[in-house]
Design an enzyme around this catalytic site. Structure first.
Site, mmCIF file in Angstrom:
data_model
loop_
_atom_site.group_PDB
_atom_site.id
_atom_site.type_symbol
_atom_site.label_atom_id
_atom_site.label_comp_id
_atom_site.label_asym_id
_atom_site.label_seq_id
_atom_site.Cartn_x
_atom_site.Cartn_y
_atom_site.Cartn_z
ATOM 1 N N LYS A 41 16.336 -6.547 42.712
ATOM 2 C CA LYS A 41 17.781 -6.607 42.920
ATOM 3 C C LYS A 41 18.028 -7.499 44.135
ATOM 4 C CE LYS A 41 21.480 -3.310 42.874
ATOM 5 N NZ LYS A 41 22.053 -3.193 44.192
ATOM 6 N N ILE A 42 19.115 -8.244 44.090
ATOM 7 C CA ILE A 42 19.390 -9.144 45.216
ATOM 8 C C ILE A 42 20.110 -8.371 46.326
ATOM 9 C CG2 ILE A 42 20.681 -11.214 45.905
ATOM 10 C CD1 ILE A 42 20.153 -12.272 43.044
ATOM 11 N N ASN A 93 9.599 -10.811 51.721
ATOM 12 C CA ASN A 93 9.518 -10.694 50.257
ATOM 13 C C ASN A 93 8.232 -11.331 49.752
ATOM 14 O OD1 ASN A 93 10.499 -10.299 47.539
ATOM 15 N ND2 ASN A 93 11.011 -12.483 47.471
ATOM 16 N N HIS A 114 6.842 -13.248 46.312
ATOM 17 C CA HIS A 114 7.366 -13.861 45.087
ATOM 18 C C HIS A 114 6.199 -14.457 44.282
ATOM 19 C CE1 HIS A 114 10.383 -15.606 42.492
ATOM 20 N NE2 HIS A 114 9.667 -16.718 42.496
HETATM 21 C C1 GAR Z 1 5.094 -8.716 41.879
HETATM 22 O O1 GAR Z 1 4.302 -9.587 41.119
HETATM 23 C C2 GAR Z 1 6.096 -9.488 42.707
HETATM 24 O O2 GAR Z 1 5.652 -10.763 43.072
HETATM 25 C C3 GAR Z 1 7.257 -9.593 41.777
HETATM 26 O O3 GAR Z 1 7.310 -8.355 41.116
HETATM 27 C C4 GAR Z 1 5.970 -7.868 40.956
HETATM 28 C C5 GAR Z 1 5.955 -6.406 41.308
HETATM 29 O O4 GAR Z 1 4.756 -5.808 40.916
HETATM 30 N N1 GAR Z 1 8.450 -9.862 42.489
HETATM 31 C C6 GAR Z 1 9.430 -10.634 42.028
HETATM 32 O O5 GAR Z 1 9.378 -11.172 40.939
HETATM 33 C C7 GAR Z 1 10.602 -10.791 42.960
HETATM 34 N N2 GAR Z 1 11.398 -11.890 42.572
HETATM 35 P P1 GAR Z 1 4.357 -4.378 41.465
HETATM 36 O O6 GAR Z 1 5.545 -3.450 41.255
HETATM 37 O O7 GAR Z 1 3.181 -3.958 40.631
HETATM 38 O O8 GAR Z 1 4.002 -4.525 42.919
#
Ligand code: GAR
Length: 185
Positions: free
Chosen positions: A89-90, A105, A107
Protein backbone atom coordinates in the site's frame (compact mmCIF):
# COMPACT_ATOMS: atom_id res chain seq x y z
CA UNK A 1 24.19 -2.36 22.24
CA UNK A 2 21.42 0.23 21.88
CA UNK A 3 19.02 -1.02 19.25
CA UNK A 4 16.69 1.12 17.14
CA UNK A 5 13.02 0.56 17.92
CA UNK A 6 11.68 -0.68 14.63
CA UNK A 7 8.28 -1.32 13.10
CA UNK A 8 7.97 -3.63 10.08
CA UNK A 9 5.06 -3.11 7.66
CA UNK A 10 3.90 -6.19 5.75
CA UNK A 11 1.01 -7.29 3.52
CA UNK A 12 1.66 -10.94 2.72
CA UNK A 13 3.93 -13.90 3.26
CA UNK A 14 6.51 -12.17 5.42
CA UNK A 15 9.62 -14.02 4.29
CA UNK A 16 11.60 -10.78 4.61
CA UNK A 17 10.06 -10.20 8.03
CA UNK A 18 11.20 -13.68 9.05
CA UNK A 19 14.83 -12.93 8.25
CA UNK A 20 14.61 -9.55 9.94
CA UNK A 21 13.24 -11.14 13.11
CA UNK A 22 15.98 -13.79 13.14
CA UNK A 23 18.69 -11.17 12.68
CA UNK A 24 17.20 -8.72 15.16
CA UNK A 25 17.33 -11.46 17.80
CA UNK A 26 21.12 -11.48 17.45
CA UNK A 27 23.00 -9.50 20.04
CA UNK A 28 24.81 -7.14 17.69
CA UNK A 29 22.18 -6.53 15.02
CA UNK A 30 21.17 -2.85 15.32
CA UNK A 31 17.35 -3.07 15.42
CA UNK A 32 14.70 -4.39 17.76
CA UNK A 33 11.35 -5.19 16.14
CA UNK A 34 8.77 -3.74 18.49
CA UNK A 35 5.72 -3.78 16.23
CA UNK A 36 4.38 -5.25 12.99
CA UNK A 37 1.82 -3.30 10.96
CA UNK A 38 -0.22 -5.19 8.39
CA UNK A 39 -3.03 -4.13 6.06
CA UNK A 40 -4.26 -7.69 5.47
CA UNK A 41 -5.74 -9.65 8.34
CA UNK A 42 -5.11 -12.94 6.52
CA UNK A 43 -1.42 -12.29 5.81
CA UNK A 44 0.77 -15.32 6.50
CA UNK A 45 3.41 -13.01 7.94
CA UNK A 46 1.19 -12.32 10.94
CA UNK A 47 1.81 -15.88 12.14
CA UNK A 48 5.52 -15.09 12.35
CA UNK A 49 4.87 -12.03 14.49
CA UNK A 50 2.68 -14.16 16.73
CA UNK A 51 5.29 -16.89 16.98
CA UNK A 52 7.88 -14.40 18.21
CA UNK A 53 5.34 -12.49 20.37
CA UNK A 54 5.68 -9.24 18.46
CA UNK A 55 2.61 -7.00 18.81
CA UNK A 56 0.66 -6.50 15.57
CA UNK A 57 -1.44 -3.60 14.43
CA UNK A 58 -3.84 -4.68 11.69
CA UNK A 59 -5.33 -2.02 9.48
CA UNK A 60 -8.81 -2.67 8.16
CA UNK A 61 -10.06 -0.59 5.27
CA UNK A 62 -11.41 2.13 7.52
CA UNK A 63 -8.35 2.25 9.75
CA UNK A 64 -6.18 2.21 6.65
CA UNK A 65 -7.42 5.69 5.98
CA UNK A 66 -6.39 6.94 9.38
CA UNK A 67 -2.78 8.04 9.36
CA UNK A 68 -3.31 9.64 12.73
CA UNK A 69 -4.13 6.35 14.45
CA UNK A 70 -1.03 4.78 12.97
CA UNK A 71 1.18 7.69 14.03
CA UNK A 72 -0.17 7.50 17.57
CA UNK A 73 0.53 3.77 17.67
CA UNK A 74 4.08 4.26 16.39
CA UNK A 75 4.69 6.94 18.97
CA UNK A 76 3.42 4.73 21.79
CA UNK A 77 6.02 2.10 20.81
CA UNK A 78 8.71 4.82 20.46
CA UNK A 79 9.40 3.71 16.89
CA UNK A 80 12.56 5.24 15.34
CA UNK A 81 12.62 3.31 12.07
CA UNK A 82 10.00 1.83 9.72
CA UNK A 83 10.86 -1.03 7.37
CA UNK A 84 8.52 -1.77 4.47
CA UNK A 85 8.91 -5.50 3.86
CA UNK A 86 6.42 -6.25 1.11
CA UNK A 87 3.91 -3.60 2.19
CA UNK A 88 1.70 -3.25 -0.87
CA UNK A 89 0.00 0.00 0.00
CA UNK A 90 1.30 3.47 -0.74
CA UNK A 91 2.01 5.57 2.34
CA UNK A 92 0.50 9.03 2.20
CA UNK A 93 2.78 12.03 1.84
CA UNK A 94 1.27 13.36 5.03
CA UNK A 95 2.14 10.18 6.93
CA UNK A 96 5.74 10.19 5.65
CA UNK A 97 6.17 13.85 6.59
CA UNK A 98 4.55 13.48 10.01
CA UNK A 99 6.56 10.40 10.98
CA UNK A 100 9.67 12.43 10.26
CA UNK A 101 12.16 9.57 10.79
CA UNK A 102 13.66 7.05 8.39
CA UNK A 103 11.44 4.72 6.38
CA UNK A 104 13.23 2.05 4.33
CA UNK A 105 11.68 -0.05 1.55
CA UNK A 106 12.78 -3.16 -0.31
CA UNK A 107 11.78 -3.37 -3.96
CA UNK A 108 12.15 -6.40 -6.25
CA UNK A 109 13.98 -4.70 -9.15
CA UNK A 110 17.09 -2.70 -9.82
CA UNK A 111 15.64 0.76 -9.24
CA UNK A 112 15.15 3.17 -10.93
CA UNK A 113 14.07 0.43 -13.35
CA UNK A 114 10.63 -1.15 -12.91
CA UNK A 115 9.04 0.94 -10.21
CA UNK A 116 5.56 -0.13 -9.10
CA UNK A 117 3.79 -3.47 -9.42
CA UNK A 118 4.17 -6.60 -11.60
CA UNK A 119 7.92 -6.12 -11.78
CA UNK A 120 8.84 -9.69 -12.77
CA UNK A 121 6.39 -9.79 -15.68
CA UNK A 122 7.76 -6.49 -16.99
CA UNK A 123 11.39 -7.57 -16.54
CA UNK A 124 10.70 -10.69 -18.65
CA UNK A 125 8.85 -8.73 -21.30
CA UNK A 126 11.70 -6.22 -21.60
CA UNK A 127 14.22 -9.10 -21.95
CA UNK A 128 16.50 -7.62 -19.31
CA UNK A 129 20.00 -9.11 -18.99
CA UNK A 130 20.11 -8.73 -15.22
CA UNK A 131 17.79 -7.91 -12.36
CA UNK A 132 17.77 -7.96 -8.57
CA UNK A 133 16.57 -5.95 -5.60
CA UNK A 134 16.99 -2.47 -4.19
CA UNK A 135 16.87 -1.21 -0.62
CA UNK A 136 16.15 2.51 -0.45
CA UNK A 137 14.89 5.31 1.76
CA UNK A 138 11.26 6.21 1.18
CA UNK A 139 10.44 9.69 0.00
CA UNK A 140 7.13 11.12 -1.14
CA UNK A 141 7.37 9.61 -4.64
CA UNK A 142 6.80 5.93 -5.42
CA UNK A 143 9.96 3.74 -5.26
CA UNK A 144 12.10 6.82 -5.63
CA UNK A 145 14.15 7.67 -2.49
CA UNK A 146 17.90 7.51 -2.01
CA UNK A 147 19.28 4.05 -2.78
CA UNK A 148 21.14 2.33 0.06
CA UNK A 149 22.15 -0.78 -1.87
CA UNK A 150 21.27 -3.03 -4.78
CA UNK A 151 22.07 -6.68 -5.43
CA UNK A 152 21.76 -8.32 -8.83
CA UNK A 153 21.93 -11.58 -10.75
CA UNK A 154 22.08 -12.37 -14.48
CA UNK A 155 18.91 -13.72 -16.01
CA UNK A 156 18.90 -17.09 -17.66
CA UNK A 157 17.06 -17.91 -20.90
CA UNK A 158 14.92 -20.38 -18.97
CA UNK A 159 13.86 -17.89 -16.30
CA UNK A 160 10.15 -17.30 -15.73
CA UNK A 161 8.18 -15.21 -13.23
CA UNK A 162 8.46 -17.90 -10.53
CA UNK A 163 12.20 -18.39 -10.88
CA UNK A 164 12.92 -14.64 -11.06
CA UNK A 165 10.85 -14.10 -7.92
CA UNK A 166 12.71 -16.87 -6.09
CA UNK A 167 16.14 -15.60 -7.13
CA UNK A 168 15.23 -11.99 -6.31
CA UNK A 169 13.88 -12.85 -2.87
CA UNK A 170 16.95 -14.94 -2.07
CA UNK A 171 18.98 -11.77 -2.61
CA UNK A 172 16.53 -9.63 -0.67
CA UNK A 173 17.02 -11.37 2.66
CA UNK A 174 20.69 -10.41 2.95
CA UNK A 175 20.27 -7.11 1.15
CA UNK A 176 17.74 -5.78 3.65
CA UNK A 177 19.84 -6.64 6.68
CA UNK A 178 23.05 -5.36 5.09
CA UNK A 179 21.33 -2.06 4.27
CA UNK A 180 20.11 -1.69 7.85
CA UNK A 181 23.63 -2.23 9.17
CA UNK A 182 24.97 0.28 6.65
CA UNK A 183 22.58 3.08 7.62
CA UNK A 184 22.78 2.57 11.37
CA UNK A 185 26.57 2.30 11.60
C1 GAR B 1 9.24 -8.85 -1.64
O1 GAR B 1 9.78 -9.52 -2.75
C2 GAR B 1 9.35 -7.36 -1.81
O2 GAR B 1 10.45 -6.97 -2.59
C3 GAR B 1 8.08 -7.03 -2.51
O3 GAR B 1 7.11 -7.85 -1.92
C4 GAR B 1 7.74 -9.09 -1.56
C5 GAR B 1 7.27 -9.47 -0.18
O4 GAR B 1 7.62 -10.78 0.13
N1 GAR B 1 7.76 -5.66 -2.37
C6 GAR B 1 7.18 -4.93 -3.31
O5 GAR B 1 6.86 -5.39 -4.39
C7 GAR B 1 6.95 -3.48 -2.94
N2 GAR B 1 6.68 -2.71 -4.10
P1 GAR B 1 7.54 -11.30 1.62
O6 GAR B 1 6.17 -10.94 2.18
O7 GAR B 1 7.71 -12.79 1.52
O8 GAR B 1 8.66 -10.65 2.39
Amino acid sequence: MVKLNTCVFISGKGSNLRRLILNSNKYNFPIKIKLVVCNNKNAEGLKLAKKWSIPCFILNKKQGLSDNRMLIKLKSYKIDLILLAGYMKILSKRFIRSFGKSIINIHPSLLPKFKGLNTFERILKKKEKKTGCTVHFVNEKLDDGKIILRKFFYLDKKDNVTSIKRKTQNLEYNAFSEAIIRVTR
